[in-house]
Design an enzyme around this catalytic site. Structure first.
Site, PDB file in Angstrom:
ATOM      1  CG  ASP A 195     -10.048   0.854   4.004  1.00 33.36           C
ATOM      2  OD1 ASP A 195     -10.961   0.006   3.930  1.00 33.36           O
ATOM      3  OD2 ASP A 195      -9.002   0.656   4.635  1.00 33.36           O
ATOM      4  CG  HIS A 270      -9.507  -3.085   3.705  1.00 30.05           C
ATOM      5  ND1 HIS A 270     -10.346  -2.595   4.675  1.00 30.05           N
ATOM      6  CD2 HIS A 270      -8.843  -4.119   4.278  1.00 30.05           C
ATOM      7  CE1 HIS A 270     -10.192  -3.295   5.785  1.00 30.05           C
ATOM      8  NE2 HIS A 270      -9.291  -4.242   5.573  1.00 30.05           N
ATOM      9  CD  GLU A 337      -8.555  -6.544   8.569  1.00 32.78           C
ATOM     10  OE1 GLU A 337      -8.586  -6.747   9.781  1.00 32.78           O
ATOM     11  OE2 GLU A 337      -8.994  -5.485   8.041  1.00 32.78           O
TER      12      GLU A 337
END
Length: 618
Positions: A195, A270, A337
């Protein structure tokens, strides 16, 4: 005789005619059917354990470890039949069986114990149910009550996700959790390995991923979302990673425990740790871009370029090594995202849009995902992605993890559109959210997800047809790690909500009962977990306070709640610690403003079940 067995005897003799769950004691997950009989099996060192010959190298070492750790018993192990005068525990494989995969039958008589299944997983799961009849404290006499259990899983996917990017956890910690989770029939370990805040898996082709990407600056003591950005000059002292040998050890350990390890690398968003390690994966050269591993929640410029062919060549090398390392049929590529603002300014991305007739950046993400999908398929793996990969043109052939709810309904639309789907609802299964009264809990998202809400979840949407329901693979709880820097805090968030998720995933809805589950935690499993060295949360026994100030009369109007059933709230207003002799809460009450309220939850025996709430009413 420990209190687990005592409860069985009490229930068996006193609850004739009551619902079946009352007689089924404290198993978690609750089996499909349980019936008790007269007598008990005396378990001692004269007992012989018999396993199928082909499983002796795998099953015997595991059984020997657990009998020794749980009961301090050194038993005799063999694949040969017992003699007539021998007491025995038999693990038996049957090819033709009405049991499902991973299902089992457990038969306990005064003479023998038999676990029957059609596969190794079923034998393993049957043994876990048997283990839940063991006394917590060692005793000279170990009695296993006579019973008959038939059990099958509701779902094939019963998962837990651990995020080790935000805060790295050691290999030893991962092994410990797999051992505990497997005892509750969790069979999928989803490992969120990368991440913005760290890359945690060794990739030999690209050493900078761990040389640089696994380490970040220290912002200990500063709230996660308020940390300033990393700088090139500061020491990078926080982090860690798993070597490929570490990974192999975890996989081998998990396999014995019927747990499949599914790796996740999160792309195209990410990906700050990835971009920081290899800036050429970013969209364009920008003097203002920060190419340091993120130290907290703020991570701009964290998407890889979707227009450069180099991006796909690089990721192909990463995926090849991961696919070779993990035997799982699945490889998770994230896809959630993604901030596409840099794509809108990137000449490579815009050229790719034009060349492929893509109308917007959503379709550009689909283009990216589909190219990655081809790479994953070439490695003979099934790609999993978070439900954002459905946007644009989707990802036909992928498996979806449906986490969003509300405006988005992937739990319905994904299976309706033919996607195999794993339910991991953020409303019910994101166990990074705090689990008790905010005033009593450690730092975390200020949304309360109590154990009872996790337990109440039904992962199967009622809107799906029977055919579409077949595409629902199962359920998963996810622990994101922004607020869990230590092992103790991580475990506190995992347990007991991981147990609630395990029962949601295994047991049929008609076999669940909140009161039984709650009592099982308090009477057996909390103590069992603590003996295993788990920092278990008892927030299920929280007192939830709310109050209003009546300024006209200078009084506080107080309301107290608990998610538990069958217990009582007792409170004091004089600063003394509450006992079961203190004032009992029955309904809202008034008291002078600024009073110090102390309250706790007590069972019928007068025992305090959780922490005492302390709050000044002002």
């Amino acid at each position: 005789m420990h209190k687990f067995i005592s409860y069985i005897i009490v229930f068996s003799t006193l609850v004739f005619g009551l619902p079946a769950f009352a007689q089924e004691s404290f198993f978690i997950p609750q089996p499909e059917s349980v019936s008790f009989a007269e007598g008990a099996f005396q378990l001692d060192e004269n007992v012989k354990v018999i396993v199928p010959k082909k499983l002796q190298g795998t099953l015997i070492p595991y059984l020997a470890e657990k009998f020794q750790n749980d009961l301090k018993l050194n038993l005799t192990y063999s694949y040969k039949e017992a003699n007539r005068d021998e007491k025995y525990i038999l693990f038996k494989l049957i090819k033709k069986s009405e049991l499902q995969d991973e299902g089992y039958q457990l038969e306990v008589t005064p003479e023998s114990i038999t676990v029957t299944a059609k596969d190794y997983a079923g034998l393993f799961n049957g043994f876990q149910t048997l283990r839940q009849t063991f006394p917590i404290e060692n005793s000279r006499t170990i009695e296993i009550p006579a019973m008959s259990v038939t059990d099958n899983p509701r779902f094939g996917w019963r998962g837990i996700m651990l995020d080790v990017s935000r805060h790295f956890q050691t290999k030893e910690y991962i092994l410990k959790q797999i051992d505990v989770l497997s005892a509750y029939k969790v069979n999928k370990f989803h490992w969120h390995l990368t991440d913005d805040q760290g890359w945690r898996i060794e990739i030999k082709k690209y050493p900078k991923l761990t040389d640089k990407g696994a380490w970040r600056g220290d912002r200990t003591g500063i709230t996660w979302w308020e940390r300033d950005k990393a700088t090139a000059e500061e020491p990078k002292t926080v982090g860690g990673f798993y070597t490929q040998e570490d990974i192999k050890e975890v996989i081998a350990y998990a396999k014995i425990r019927n747990v499949e390890v599914i790796p996740e690398i999160d792309i195209p968003g990410h990906s700050k740790a990835l971009v920081a390690s290899y800036p050429e994966l970013f969209c364009y050269n920008d003097a203002e871009a920060n190419f340091e591993v993120a130290v907290g929640g703020k991570a701009p410029d964290n998407a890889v370029c979707a227009g450069k062919e180099y991006t796909y060549e690089f990721l192909e090398g990463v995926i090849e090594e991961i696919a070779a390392l993990f035997p799982s049929e699945y490889l998770h590529i994230g896809g959630d995202e993604c901030n596409k603002s840099n794509w809108k300014k990137c000449p490579y991305c815009q050229e790719t849009k034009t060349e492929n007739n893509l109308k917007d950046e959503e379709e550009l993400q689909s283009h990216f995902i589909q190219k990655i999908h081809k790479i994953v398929k070439a490695q003979k793996k099934t790609m999993i992605g978070w439900d954002e990969i459905l946007s644009g043109n989707g990802a036909p052939g992928a498996t979806i993890m449906a986490w969003r709810r509300g405006t988005y309904t992937p739990q319905i639309t994904a299976p309706q559109n033919g996607y195999p789907t794993i339910m991991t609802s953020y409303k019910y299964m994101y166990i990074s959210q705090i689990q008790g009264a905010t005033i009593s809990e450690p730092e975390g998202p200020k949304v309360v997800l109590p154990v009872s809400k996790v337990y109440s979840h039904d992962p199967m949407p009622k809107e799906l047809s029977a055919e579409q329901q077949e595409l629902v693979l199962g359920n998963q709880a996810s622990l994101w790690a922004e607020f869990t820097p230590t092992e103790e805090h991580n475990e506190y968030m995992l347990y007991p909500r991981a147990l609630a998720s395990a029962e949601v995933s295994w047991s049929k809805p008609e076999n669940k009962n909140w009161l039984r589950f709650q009592n099982a935690l308090g009477a057996y499993h909390f103590e069992k977990l603590e003996k295993t060295g788990i920092n278990v949360s008892k927030s299920v026994f929280s007192v939830y306070p709310s109050y209003a100030i009546d300024e006209l009369k200078n009084q506080a109007i107080v309301y107290l709640q608990t998610e538990t059933e069958g217990n009582a709230i007792h409170y004091t207003l004089d600063g003394e610690e509450p006992t079961n002799q203190s004032e009992k809460y029955n309904s809202e009450f008034r008291t002078e403003a600024k009073t110090l309220l102390k309250a706790g939850i007590f069972n019928a025996d007068g025992e305090l079940l959780g922490k005492v709430l302390e709050i000044r009413l002002k």
